[in-house]
Design an enzyme around this catalytic site. Structure first.
Site, PDB file in Angstrom:
ATOM      1  N   THR A   6       0.828  -1.195   0.000  1.00  0.00           N
ATOM      2  CA  THR A   6       0.000   0.000   0.000  1.00  0.00           C
ATOM      3  C   THR A   6       0.867   1.251   0.000  1.00  0.00           C
ATOM      4  O   THR A   6       1.834   1.344   0.755  1.00  0.00           O
ATOM      5  CB  THR A   6      -0.909   0.002   1.250  1.00  0.00           C
ATOM      6  OG1 THR A   6      -1.621  -1.226   1.278  1.00  0.00           O
ATOM      7  CG2 THR A   6      -1.881   1.167   1.217  1.00  0.00           C
ATOM      8  N   GLU A  42     -11.150   0.234  -5.109  1.00  0.00           N
ATOM      9  CA  GLU A  42     -11.728  -0.196  -3.840  1.00  0.00           C
ATOM     10  C   GLU A  42     -12.532   0.939  -3.212  1.00  0.00           C
ATOM     11  O   GLU A  42     -12.072   2.074  -3.141  1.00  0.00           O
ATOM     12  CB  GLU A  42     -10.564  -0.608  -2.912  1.00  0.00           C
ATOM     13  CG  GLU A  42     -10.998  -1.122  -1.565  1.00  0.00           C
ATOM     14  CD  GLU A  42      -9.824  -1.713  -0.788  1.00  0.00           C
ATOM     15  OE1 GLU A  42      -8.777  -2.035  -1.398  1.00  0.00           O
ATOM     16  OE2 GLU A  42      -9.956  -1.848   0.435  1.00  0.00           O
ATOM     17  N   ASP A  65     -15.151  -2.571   0.419  1.00  0.00           N
ATOM     18  CA  ASP A  65     -14.404  -2.746   1.674  1.00  0.00           C
ATOM     19  C   ASP A  65     -15.261  -2.247   2.844  1.00  0.00           C
ATOM     20  O   ASP A  65     -15.905  -3.035   3.521  1.00  0.00           O
ATOM     21  CB  ASP A  65     -13.053  -2.022   1.582  1.00  0.00           C
ATOM     22  CG  ASP A  65     -12.229  -2.174   2.865  1.00  0.00           C
ATOM     23  OD1 ASP A  65     -12.640  -2.936   3.756  1.00  0.00           O
ATOM     24  OD2 ASP A  65     -11.169  -1.525   2.986  1.00  0.00           O
TER      25      ASP A  65
HETATM   26 MG   LIG Z   1      -9.788  -0.284   1.895  1.00  0.00          MG
END
Ligand SMILES: [Mg+2]
Length: 345
Positions: free
Chosen positions: A135, A216, A241
Site C-alpha cells: 500500500t 476499492e 471494503d
Molecule cells: Mg480499503
C-alpha cells in the site's frame, strides 16, 4: 477443552513512518492482546486493533466489551461445541466486531494448538504461500511515486494506492507509475469512500489507458446503490471494503451484484468464523475475495494470512501492515520476504 480465563493487555507498536488514508493518519498502532487460558493449560492468543474511524471501536471499548460481555458469557464453554461457542461470541453484544475478532482469533489459536495443526491448515490448508500487494500511503504525488518506485525495486508486483479528494493528482500519479514502472505492475486504487459515484466514473474513465486492476470502495460505505451504479458502467473491477462488514452485508452486496470483489477483514466481520462464511457466500455467487487488514499487528495479521492461505476463493491479499511496523519482535508462524508471505508448518 473448556474456556477458563481471559487476560487482556494493551500495547502500542510504532510504525516506520506516518501512514495516511483519506480517513486518517497514524504513526503507531495500538491493540489489545487477548490471551484465553483453557482448562487443559493451552493458551490461545488473539489481538484486536482500535479503528475508531472504521469500526467505531477504541481500546477501551474493546476491553469493556470483552470484560463485561464476552468473557462472562464464554467462560466455562467447551470448544468441542464450536458452533455454540461462536454463536455465544457473535451474540454476546451488538457490533463490537474488533473485540469479537480478537477473541475469535484467540479461540482459533487454542483450537489449532489442541489439534496440533498450524491455523492455515486447520482452516483448509489450500496454499502455504501468499503474495501481498504493497500500500502507498496518501502523500504528495512525488513522495507516492518514490514509494512506488521503491516497492517495484523490492519486487512487489501489485501496488495499492491510497487516493483522496484530489482526482487530478491521482490520475497523474497512476499515469506516471504505469508509464515508468512497467506494464506488469497491478495497480489497485483505494478511495476509502472519498468520491461520489459520478466522480468515480470520471476518474475510472480517465484511467482507462493505464489498466487499473480494481478500485476499492469509491463511494461511502452505505452508498450501495452508488457502488452498483458504478460497477454497471465501468470495466474496471469494483471492490467493496467499508461496505462489507457482516455476513448479511456480504449476502446483500452479492445478491444485488453491487461489487466484483469483497475485501474481508477480520476486524470488520468479527473474526475468522464469520470471514469463512462471507467467503463462501461470495464464492457461491462467483465473486472472489481479498483478505486485507486494518493497520494491525503481527498476531491478527497472522490469523488473516492463515485465512487467506486456507481458502481457494481468496485470490488477492492485502496484508502489508506488518511491513509498516518498526521491527521490535520476531514474527511467529509466518515470515515476509518482499511480496511473499510464507506460512510455517
Ligand atoms: Mg480499503
Amino acid at each position: 477443552m473448556k474456556i477458563k480465563h481471559f487476560k487482556l493487555s494493551r500495547r502500542t507498536l510504532p510504525l516506520k513512518k506516518v501512514f495516511r488514508t483519506a480517513l486518517r493518519e497514524a504513526t503507531s498502532l495500538s491493540e489489545v492482546v487477548i490471551s484465553i487460558t483453557m482448562d487443559n493449560g493451552i493458551v490461545g492468543v488473539g489481538s484486536a486493533c482500535a479503528s475508531e474511524k472504521i469500526t467505531g471501536e477504541t481500546l477501551a471499548s474493546i476491553e469493556s466489551a470483552i470484560e463485561e460481555n464476552i468473557a462472562p458469557q464464554l467462560t466455562g464453554m467447551d470448544l468441542q461445541y464450536w458452533e455454540r461457542v461462536m454463536e455465544a461470541l457473535q451474540g454476546s453484544l451488538k457490533n463490537n466486531c474488533g473485540a469479537k475478532a480478537g477473541v475469535d482469533i484467540a479461540l482459533y489459536d487454542a483450537l489449532a494448538q489442541s489439534r496440533k495443526l498450524p491455523l492455515w491448515k486447520l482452516l483448509g490448508g489450500y496454499r502455504s504461500q501468499l503474495e501481498t500487494n504493497l500500500t502507498l500511503s496518501l502523500d504528495s504525488p512525488e513522495k507516492m511515486y518514490e514509494e512506488a518506485q521503491k516497492a517495484v525495486e523490492e519486487g512487489f508486483l501489485a501496488l495499492k494506492i491510497k487516493v483522496g479528494a484530489d482526482l487530478r493528482a491521482s490520475v497523474q500519479l497512476v499515469e506516471k507509475i504505469r508509464n515508468n514502472l512497467g506494464e506488469n505492475i497491478q495497480i489497485r486504487l483505494d478511495a476509502n469512500q472519498a468520491w461520489t459515484a459520478q466522480e468515480a466514473i470520471t476518474v475510472i474513465e480517465e484511467l482507462k489507458p493505464y489498466q487499473i486492476e480494481l478500485v476499492e470502495q469509491p463511494v461511502s460505505a452505505h452508498n450501495w446503490e452508488g457502488l452498483k451504479w458504478i460497477r454497471e458502467r465501468v470495466q474496471t473491477l469494483i471492490m467493496a471494503d467499508e461496505s462489507v462488514f457482516s455476513l448479511e452485508d456480504a449476502h446483500r452486496l452479492v445478491s444485488h451484484q453491487a461489487a466484483d470483489i469483497l475485501n474481508i477483514k477480520l476486524m470488520k466481520c468479527g473474526g475468522i468464523h464469520q470471514a469463512l462464511k462471507i467467503n463462501h457466500v461470495a464464492e457461491a455467487a462467483g465473486i472472489e475475495c481479498m483478505v486485507g487488514s486494518m493497520m494491525e499487528g503481527p498476531i491478527s495479521s497472522y490469523a488473516a494470512a492463515c485465512l487467506a492461505a486456507a481458502q481457494k476463493n481468496v485470490t488477492r491479499v492485502d496484508l502489508d501492515s506488518v511491513l509498516f511496523l518498526k521491527p521490535t519482535e520476531p514474527l511467529v508462524g509466518f515470515r515476509y520476504e518482499g511480496r511473499h508471505i510464507y506460512l510455517d508448518e
